[in-house]
Design a protein around this motif. Structure first.
Motif, short mmCIF file in Angstrom:
data_model
loop_
_atom_site.label_atom_id
_atom_site.label_comp_id
_atom_site.label_asym_id
_atom_site.label_seq_id
_atom_site.Cartn_x
_atom_site.Cartn_y
_atom_site.Cartn_z
N ASP A 94 20.34 -14.87 14.35
CA ASP A 94 20.46 -13.30 15.06
C ASP A 94 19.96 -12.10 13.82
O ASP A 94 19.89 -12.74 12.53
CB ASP A 94 21.59 -12.64 15.30
CG ASP A 94 22.23 -13.69 16.31
OD1 ASP A 94 21.85 -14.03 17.27
OD2 ASP A 94 23.56 -13.80 16.38
N SER A 95 19.02 -11.35 14.24
CA SER A 95 18.61 -10.53 13.38
C SER A 95 19.60 -9.55 12.81
O SER A 95 20.71 -9.29 13.07
CB SER A 95 17.47 -9.55 14.13
OG SER A 95 16.39 -10.09 14.44
N MET A 120 15.59 -13.77 13.88
CA MET A 120 15.04 -13.81 12.38
C MET A 120 15.11 -15.12 11.82
O MET A 120 16.23 -15.93 12.15
CB MET A 120 15.53 -12.67 11.56
CG MET A 120 16.84 -12.81 10.85
SD MET A 120 17.26 -11.56 9.97
CE MET A 120 16.25 -12.01 8.40
N PRO A 121 14.05 -15.61 11.02
CA PRO A 121 14.70 -16.80 10.19
C PRO A 121 15.73 -16.80 9.26
O PRO A 121 16.06 -15.66 8.61
CB PRO A 121 13.19 -17.00 9.59
CG PRO A 121 12.77 -15.70 9.38
CD PRO A 121 12.94 -14.91 10.68
N TYR A 147 20.22 -12.48 6.97
CA TYR A 147 20.15 -12.12 5.51
C TYR A 147 20.72 -10.76 5.41
O TYR A 147 20.34 -9.67 6.01
CB TYR A 147 18.67 -12.27 5.35
CG TYR A 147 18.17 -12.04 3.77
CD1 TYR A 147 18.63 -13.16 2.85
CD2 TYR A 147 17.62 -10.98 3.15
CE1 TYR A 147 18.41 -12.94 1.60
CE2 TYR A 147 17.25 -10.79 2.02
CZ TYR A 147 17.76 -11.90 1.22
OH TYR A 147 17.41 -11.82 -0.27
N THR A 148 21.34 -10.68 4.21
CA THR A 148 21.96 -9.36 3.73
C THR A 148 21.29 -8.73 2.62
O THR A 148 21.69 -7.63 2.16
CB THR A 148 23.55 -9.74 3.26
OG1 THR A 148 23.45 -10.82 2.37
CG2 THR A 148 24.48 -10.20 4.47
N GLY A 149 20.13 -9.52 2.06
CA GLY A 149 19.63 -8.88 1.02
C GLY A 149 18.81 -7.67 1.37
O GLY A 149 18.40 -7.50 2.59
#
Length: 421
Positions: free
Chosen positions: A199-200, A211-212, A244-246
């Motif tokens: 999920d995005s 998203m990847p 991704y959290t970055g």
């Protein structure tokens, strides 16, 4: 989702950079083995980072046994270090579009396109085509960033490409799966891979709902994902496949990236940036000022100094477009065309004098080899040196033919006279 990405750097740079980030690389392909392009498409051969393990692994029982003992060992930091030292890692050339090892014949392009991505939620259960790969054939796909198209306008007919990269402009590592196939009647092995999507995150929700999976270099998540001794699929491995959290950076880029085969470092530059060559405001700029602007600095490479490129909305407006040349309001378009053709109409300041314009129309030479001119419509014009009028070349040729025919008739007889003799 994730059907195009960028990899416009050499393998020698990738290997050095990964080693600096604490990721061992015991083997890597040569620069010319990997497709170096800013518009990487399915079917291309890309760079995949994985543990150096056999193509098909061991039998299922040994895998499960090894996985259990390794899981216990991972609870002991000393044992983990020892196990990691025995494992070798390499960058390998593989083709994008996973083909399972049990495939007998080469699939068509459409079938390959269906396996360029793997949904993270499809790995939660131990069934399906990804089962064997998720246990023993996990990898990381190396890139600079990825493209996604934003649908706009009525019915989403307009598609605007956006490029997403790390905020620090470093290399991006995407979680993936790989496999090796050998078709019937062939001695060659083909290595292929797929990118896992999830999920995005909130930052990319506007662009797409997926998203990847992005892994930080040298992180604990990446170490676990690439550990070849973890051959049992666990909730811990599944939890790695999350948004991704970055910090990321996303911006619109040139629509030229939409065509497979197009390749340019400008694809990594915001479409409304002053550095983008497609911006008309920079069309007349000094070319030397833009020389050397390649996407290498987009990855934080050593070849070119890194430079921040922020997206600025509304930088280009129609007010900056070139203004059309004003015309004479008193003349209609029809009258203006007629007067210009006869040399009577008004001229722009940059236009040449009327005499020079007339000389370029239709030059011919007469019998005395003197330059003469004919205006459109066979109109005669004065000769400035002899005060004579020149004759149309068409009429001159016609008169010459008539004269030659008259001369020929005078010296000839009718064929009936010949038989009277």
């Amino acid at each position: 989702m994730c059907g195009r990405y960028s990899l416009g750097v050499r393998m020698v740079f990738v290997r050095r950079r990964m080693q600096e980030q604490g990721m061992p690389v015991d083997e890597a392909p040569e620069d010319d083995e990997i497709r170096e392009t800013y518009n990487f498409a399915p079917g291309y051969y890309g760079a995949v980072y994985r543990a150096d393990t056999p193509d098909h692994g061991h039998d299922e029982q040994s895998q499960n046994g090894e996985g259990e003992s390794t899981t216990e060992a991972h609870q002991d930091n000393t044992t983990t270090t020892t196990t990691t030292e025995k494992t070798k890692y390499k960058i390998q050339k593989m083709r994008w579009g996973l083909i399972p090892f049990w495939t007998k014949r080469q699939p068509d392009y459409g079938s390959m396109m269906r396996t360029i991505n793997c949904r993270a939620d499809s790995l939660a259960e131990n069934k399906g085509m990804w089962t064997s790969m998720k246990r023993k054939k996990r990898c990381v796909v190396i890139c600079q960033g990825f493209y996604e198209w934003l649908k706009k306008g009525p019915g989403g007919k307009e598609r605007v490409p956006h490029y997403t990269r790390r905020k620090d402009e470093g290399l991006m590592y995407l979680a993936g799966l790989w496999d090796c196939v050998q078709y019937e009647g062939s001695d060659e092995k083909l290595y292929t891979y797929a990118i896992i999507t999830t999920d995005s995150n909130p930052y990319l929700k506007f662009l797409h709902d997926r998203m990847p999976v992005i892994l930080d270099p040298g992180s604990d998540q990446m170490r676990k994902w690439l550990d070849p001794h973890r051959t049992t699929w666990t909730k811990e491995l599944q939890s790695i496949l999350k948004p991704y959290t970055g910090e990321l950076e996303c911006y619109p880029v040139s629509k030229e990236v939409g065509k497979v085969g197009n390749d340019s470092p400008d694809f990594l530059v915001p479409v409304n940036s002053k550095e983008n060559k497609s911006n008309i405001a920079n069309f007349f700029a000094n070319a030397s000022a833009k020389k050397g602007m390649t996407a290498t600095k987009e990855v934080g490479g050593e070849e070119v100094k890194s430079e921040s490129r922020e997206t600025v909305d509304g930088e280009w407006t129609e007010d900056n477009a070139p203004k059309p040349i004003p015309q004479d309001d008193e003349l209609s378009s029809k009258d203006l065309k007629r007067k210009l053709s006869t040399g009577e109409g008004p001229r722009h300041e940059s236009s040449p004098p009327a005499t020079k314009r007339q000389k370029s129309l239709s030059p011919i030479k007469d019998a005395d080899k003197e330059q003469k001119h004919v205006l459109p419509g066979n109109r005669k014009m004065r000769d400035a040196t002899r005060n004579k009028t020149s004759t149309s070349p068409t009429k001159s040729k016609s008169r010459a033919k008539q004269a030659a025919a008259t001369t020929a008739n005078k010296g000839s007889k009718r064929i009936t006279d010949f038989f009277k003799k």
